[in-house]
Design a protein around this motif. Structure first.
Motif, short mmCIF file in Angstrom:
data_model
loop_
_atom_site.label_atom_id
_atom_site.label_comp_id
_atom_site.label_asym_id
_atom_site.label_seq_id
_atom_site.Cartn_x
_atom_site.Cartn_y
_atom_site.Cartn_z
N ILE A 124 0.78 -1.06 0.05
CA ILE A 124 -0.06 -0.07 0.03
C ILE A 124 0.97 1.35 0.02
N PRO A 125 1.93 1.43 0.67
CA PRO A 125 2.58 2.73 0.75
C PRO A 125 3.06 3.01 -0.47
N THR A 126 3.75 2.10 -1.18
CA THR A 126 4.27 2.21 -2.44
C THR A 126 3.38 2.22 -3.60
N GLY A 127 2.47 1.30 -3.55
CA GLY A 127 1.77 0.96 -4.79
C GLY A 127 2.15 -0.16 -5.70
N VAL A 128 3.28 -0.75 -5.21
CA VAL A 128 3.98 -1.74 -5.93
C VAL A 128 3.12 -3.07 -5.70
N ALA A 129 2.76 -3.71 -6.89
CA ALA A 129 2.14 -5.14 -6.61
C ALA A 129 2.71 -6.25 -7.35
N ALA A 130 2.59 -7.54 -7.00
CA ALA A 130 3.40 -8.48 -7.47
C ALA A 130 1.97 -9.68 -7.53
N GLU A 131 2.22 -10.47 -8.45
CA GLU A 131 1.02 -11.36 -8.84
C GLU A 131 1.63 -12.79 -9.38
N CYS A 132 1.08 -13.65 -8.92
CA CYS A 132 1.55 -15.18 -9.17
C CYS A 132 0.33 -16.22 -9.29
N GLN A 133 0.26 -16.86 -10.48
CA GLN A 133 -0.85 -17.96 -10.68
C GLN A 133 0.09 -19.24 -11.34
N GLN A 134 1.06 -19.43 -11.10
CA GLN A 134 1.69 -20.42 -11.77
C GLN A 134 1.34 -21.46 -11.10
N GLU A 135 1.43 -21.65 -9.85
CA GLU A 135 1.13 -23.01 -9.24
C GLU A 135 -0.31 -23.21 -8.95
N ARG A 136 -0.86 -24.61 -8.57
CA ARG A 136 -2.25 -24.67 -8.26
C ARG A 136 -2.51 -24.36 -6.83
N SER A 137 -1.45 -24.58 -6.06
CA SER A 137 -1.51 -24.21 -4.49
C SER A 137 -1.47 -22.60 -4.22
N GLN A 138 -2.42 -21.94 -3.53
CA GLN A 138 -2.75 -20.82 -3.34
C GLN A 138 -1.57 -20.31 -2.25
N LEU A 139 -1.10 -21.17 -1.52
CA LEU A 139 0.02 -20.85 -0.61
C LEU A 139 1.37 -20.71 -1.24
N MET A 146 5.29 -13.06 -2.97
CA MET A 146 5.78 -12.21 -1.89
C MET A 146 7.45 -12.03 -2.38
N GLN A 147 7.81 -13.05 -2.92
CA GLN A 147 9.33 -13.03 -3.32
C GLN A 147 9.53 -12.04 -4.34
N MET A 148 8.29 -11.99 -5.26
CA MET A 148 8.54 -10.97 -6.33
C MET A 148 8.35 -9.66 -5.85
N LEU A 149 7.56 -9.37 -4.87
CA LEU A 149 7.25 -8.29 -4.38
C LEU A 149 8.35 -7.44 -3.57
N ARG A 150 9.06 -8.39 -2.84
CA ARG A 150 10.22 -8.18 -2.07
C ARG A 150 11.36 -7.58 -3.17
N ALA A 151 11.63 -8.27 -4.22
CA ALA A 151 12.57 -7.86 -5.14
C ALA A 151 12.33 -6.50 -5.84
N LYS A 152 11.19 -6.42 -5.96
CA LYS A 152 10.82 -4.97 -6.66
C LYS A 152 10.90 -3.96 -5.69
N LEU A 153 10.60 -3.97 -4.41
CA LEU A 153 11.05 -3.15 -3.55
C LEU A 153 12.33 -2.93 -3.06
N TYR A 154 13.04 -4.16 -2.84
CA TYR A 154 14.44 -3.92 -3.03
C TYR A 154 15.09 -3.19 -4.00
N SER A 155 14.76 -3.68 -5.29
CA SER A 155 15.30 -2.76 -6.37
C SER A 155 15.00 -1.29 -6.25
N MET A 156 13.76 -0.83 -5.86
CA MET A 156 13.45 0.55 -5.73
C MET A 156 14.38 1.35 -4.57
N LYS A 157 14.72 0.43 -3.51
CA LYS A 157 15.52 0.96 -2.38
C LYS A 157 16.82 1.14 -2.82
N LEU A 158 17.40 0.18 -3.45
CA LEU A 158 18.57 0.33 -4.22
C LEU A 158 18.86 1.57 -5.35
#
Length: 248
Positions: A124-139, A146-158
């Motif tokens: 919410i604070p940055t408006g950055v979003a990540a989406e995944c539907q590759q697997e059948r498991s929601q978890l 979450m892994q993709m979101l962290r990478a995006k936020l980390y890249s912005m920080k860098l």
């Protein structure tokens, strides 16, 4: 889109050549067997050190299978390389996240199902979003999103830190304009040219296998970046000495 699919396969092969782990997080097919967009996680020794020079606009020149007049077409695809942060590097407050689930969508592929397995996470604070539907498991999809979101936020920080320190290097990811081509793949002339180092290789099909030739290109780019960094350090040192002499 066909070229994008070939590029994705090239990086997949390169990861195998370097004995890295290559995990597909998202893969969106096009109707003609090409690739609209994809996301992968690459892990192993010095992955970012090697892969970061692949970030930018890649241009292809060739005669498409659908071209009846024999004309050469030019098109581009973009690669973004984001460093994957560790738990220590990046902490995200769960209160800042909005997590949505929905049914996976697509062109009737094997991952499309009737359960709400697709996951979208919004920071919410940055408006950055990540989406995944590759697997059948929601978890599993939630973990990968979450892994993709962290990478995006980390890249912005860098990038923010780089701008503050004025260390933006023209050779690295995020410093070149999106319209500026870093490399051209010319199929009629069987030639690959990297515009940053002004070097061309022949034997395009071997290059696209993602093995020795691509590795040679990456090593040349690393060499140029290292010498530029050294020059910058020498210039900073000389400038510091001049300033000290003025104040004496």
């Amino acid at each position: 889109m066909l070229f994008t699919a070939e590029m994705f396969k090239m990086y997949q092969n390169y990861a195998s050549y370097k004995h890295w782990q290559f995990e597909v997080l998202e893969y969106c097919h096009s109707d003609l067997g090409g690739l609209r967009h994809a996301v992968a996680s690459v892990s192993g020794p010095e992955t970012y050190k090697h892969m970061k020079y692949e970030g930018g606009v890649h241009r292809v020149q060739r005669i498409p299978k659908t071209e009846k007049q024999g004309r050469t077409h030019t098109s581009t695809m973009t690669v973004a390389i984001l460093p994957q942060p560790t738990e220590i590097d990046m902490t995200i407050n769960s209160k800042d996240l909005r997590i949505e689930t929905k049914r996976a969508s697509g062109a009737g592929g094997q991952h499309v199902n009737t359960t709400d397995s697709a996951v979208r996470i919004l920071h919410i604070p940055t408006g950055v979003a990540a989406e995944c539907q590759q697997e059948r498991s929601q978890l599993t999809n939630r973990e990968k999103a979450m892994q993709m979101l962290r990478a995006k936020l980390y890249s912005m920080k860098l990038e923010e830190q780089n701008n503050q320190r004025q260390y933006a290097r023209k050779i690295q990811i995020g410093t070149k304009g999106r319209s500026e081509k870093i490399r051209t793949y010319n199929f009629p002339q069987d030639r690959i040219t990297d515009h940053r180092i002004g070097k061309s290789f022949h034997d395009l099909r071997t290059f696209m296998m993602g093995e020795k030739l691509l590795d040679e290109m990456v090593e040349d780019l690393k060499g140029l970046a290292d010498s530029e960094s050294l020059l910058e350090l020498l210039e900073q040192s000389a400038s510091k000495q001049q300033n000290e002499q003025r104040h004496q």
